[in-house]
Design an enzyme around this catalytic site. Structure first.
Site, short mmCIF file in Angstrom:
data_model
loop_
_atom_site.label_atom_id
_atom_site.label_comp_id
_atom_site.label_asym_id
_atom_site.label_seq_id
_atom_site.Cartn_x
_atom_site.Cartn_y
_atom_site.Cartn_z
N ASN A 9 37.60 34.38 35.10
CA ASN A 9 38.23 34.27 36.42
C ASN A 9 38.13 32.81 36.85
O ASN A 9 37.07 32.35 37.25
CB ASN A 9 37.50 35.21 37.40
CG ASN A 9 37.99 35.04 38.82
OD1 ASN A 9 39.05 34.45 39.05
ND2 ASN A 9 37.23 35.55 39.77
N LYS A 11 39.40 31.47 39.36
CA LYS A 11 39.43 31.36 40.83
C LYS A 11 40.43 30.27 41.25
O LYS A 11 41.43 30.06 40.57
CB LYS A 11 38.03 31.09 41.39
CG LYS A 11 36.98 32.03 40.82
CD LYS A 11 35.70 32.01 41.59
CE LYS A 11 34.65 32.81 40.85
NZ LYS A 11 33.49 33.11 41.67
N HIS A 94 37.96 41.80 44.16
CA HIS A 94 36.90 40.79 43.99
C HIS A 94 36.21 40.56 45.34
O HIS A 94 36.86 40.56 46.38
CB HIS A 94 37.50 39.48 43.46
CG HIS A 94 36.46 38.54 42.96
ND1 HIS A 94 35.69 37.78 43.80
CD2 HIS A 94 36.04 38.25 41.70
CE1 HIS A 94 34.84 37.05 43.08
NE2 HIS A 94 35.02 37.33 41.81
N GLU A 96 35.17 38.02 46.76
CA GLU A 96 35.67 36.90 47.56
C GLU A 96 36.90 37.31 48.36
O GLU A 96 37.14 36.83 49.47
CB GLU A 96 35.97 35.70 46.65
CG GLU A 96 34.67 35.06 46.16
CD GLU A 96 34.76 34.35 44.84
OE1 GLU A 96 35.88 34.08 44.36
OE2 GLU A 96 33.69 34.07 44.25
N GLU A 164 29.91 43.75 39.99
CA GLU A 164 29.57 42.37 40.36
C GLU A 164 28.71 42.36 41.62
O GLU A 164 29.25 42.37 42.74
CB GLU A 164 30.85 41.58 40.62
CG GLU A 164 31.76 41.46 39.42
CD GLU A 164 32.52 40.15 39.46
OE1 GLU A 164 32.39 39.38 38.50
OE2 GLU A 164 33.20 39.87 40.46
N GLY A 170 28.42 33.28 41.55
CA GLY A 170 28.48 31.86 41.86
C GLY A 170 27.16 31.28 42.38
O GLY A 170 27.12 30.17 42.88
N SER A 210 27.21 35.12 37.60
CA SER A 210 26.44 34.03 36.97
C SER A 210 26.16 34.26 35.49
O SER A 210 25.08 33.94 34.99
CB SER A 210 25.13 33.78 37.75
OG SER A 210 25.43 33.35 39.07
C1 PEP Z 1 33.37 36.02 39.40
O1 PEP Z 1 34.10 35.21 39.90
O2 PEP Z 1 33.76 37.19 39.26
C2 PEP Z 1 32.04 35.62 38.95
C3 PEP Z 1 31.26 36.51 38.41
O3 PEP Z 1 31.68 34.31 39.16
P1 PEP Z 1 30.41 33.54 38.51
O4 PEP Z 1 30.41 33.86 37.04
O5 PEP Z 1 30.67 32.10 38.79
O6 PEP Z 1 29.19 34.07 39.18
#
Ligand code: PEP
Length: 254
Positions: A9, A11, A94, A96, A164, A170, A210
Site C-alpha cells: 500500500n 498510500k 483502511h 486511515e 491491521e 506506520g 509495521s
Molecule cells: C498499511 O498502510 O496498511 C500499513 C500496514 O502500513 P505500515 O506497514 O507502514 O505500518
C-alpha cells in the site's frame, strides 16, 4: 492450501514518475520469486502507467480506495467501473480512511458490495485502536467490523481480509506474530460462524502493521497468517523484495 499474498500500500506517496521508477526496480526481483501473490497499490493517478509496466509480469495491481456509486455527479471520486478496467484488487476500510475521511462501517459495506458487483477483489481492512486493545476489546471490535462490512455478502471467495491493529500502522510498533495469529484465528472463527467451515478455511487473512524485512518471517511462520499488507516498507525496493521472498521460502515449509 491458501496462496500467500503480499500487498504494498503506497498510500499518498510517489508521483507518476516515481511510481514508474519503483516498479521498474521491483519487477525483475519480484518475477524471480514463486508461490506468492504480489499486489502493488499505487495512487490512482499512477494506475495506468503501472498497468502498462507490469504487463506480462507476475505483479498484480490494486487501488487504495473507491466510491460506491457507478458514475455521476460525485466530483473527485473514482468508481468501481473505472477501476475494473485497470486493476484487480481494491483496499477497502483502511484505518486511515476510517479515521481521516469518516468512513463508517456502513460506507465500507457499500464499498465492498460495489467492488464485488464489478468483479474487483476487496482487501478488507479491520483492526482495533490502541485504547481498545488495552481495554481488552480487540475481539469485540474486529468482530463488529467484520460483520458490518460483510452484510449482504454471500460469497467470500473474492475477498481478502487484512487484520491491521491501528496502533501498529506506520508506528514501527508491530504486533507480535503470536498476537496477530491469535486475532486472525478469531477472525477465521467468525467467518466460520457467519458462513461455513470451508469458507473459513479458504479465506486469506493478512496481517498489516509495521511489517518489515526484519519481522516478516515471524509473521509468515504463523499458521493462520496468509501474508501481509505492507505500507512504509513497500516503498523500499530491498525491503519489499525481502518480505515477498521470505514469504515464499516459508510457504515451502509451512
Ligand atoms: C498499511 O498502510 O496498511 C500499513 C500496514 O502500513 P505500515 O506497514 O507502514 O505500518
Amino acid at each position: 492450501m491458501r496462496m500467500p499474498l503480499i500487498a504494498g500500500n503506497w498510500k499518498m506517496n510517489t508521483t507518476v514518475s516515481e511510481a514508474v521508477k519503483l516498479v521498474n526496480e521491483l519487477r525483475q526481483g519480484l518475477d524471480e520469486i514463486d508461490n506468492v501473490d504480489r499486489v502493488l497499490c499505487p495512487p490512482f493517478i499512477s494506475l495506468v502507467a503501472v498497468r502498462e509496466l507490469i504487463k506480462g509480469s507476475s505483479i498484480k495491481l490494486g487501488a487504495q480506495n473507491l466510491y460506491f456509486e457507478e458514475k455521476g455527479a460525485y466530483t473527485g471520486e473514482i468508481s468501481p467501473l473505472m477501476l475494473i478496467e485497470l486493476c484487480e484488487f481494491i483496499i477497502i476500510g483502511h484505518s486511515e480512511r476510517r479515521q481521516y475521511f469518516n468512513e463508517t462501517d456502513e460506507i465500507i459495506n457499500k464499498k465492498v458490495q460495489a467492488a464485488l458487483k464489478v468483479g474487483l477483489r476487496p482487501i478488507l481492512c479491520i483492526g482495533e485502536r490502541l485504547e481498545q486493545n488495552e481495554a481488552g476489546l480487540t475481539a469485540e471490535v474486529v468482530t463488529k467490523q467484520l460483520k458490518s462490512a460483510l452484510v449482504g455478502i454471500d460469497d467470500l471467495s473474492k475477498i481478502i481480509i487484512a487484520y491491521e491493529p491501528i496502533w501498529a500502522i506506520g508506528t514501527g510498533r508491530a504486533a507480535t506474530g503470536k498476537q496477530a495469529n491469535q486475532t486472525i484465528s478469531l477472525i477465521r472463527n467468525n467467518v466460520s460462524q457467519l458462513y461455513d467451515k470451508k469458507t473459513a478455511r479458504d479465506v486469506r487473512i493478512l496481517y498489516g502493521g509495521s511489517v518489515t524485512a526484519d519481522n516478516a518471517t515471524e509473521f509468515m511462520q504463523q499458521p493462520e497468517i496468509d501474508g501481509a499488507l505492507v505500507g512504509g516498507a513497500s516503498l523500499k525496493v530491498d525491503q519489499f523484495l525481502s518480505i515477498v521472498k521470505q514469504t515464499s521460502e516459508i510457504r515451502q515449509v509451512k
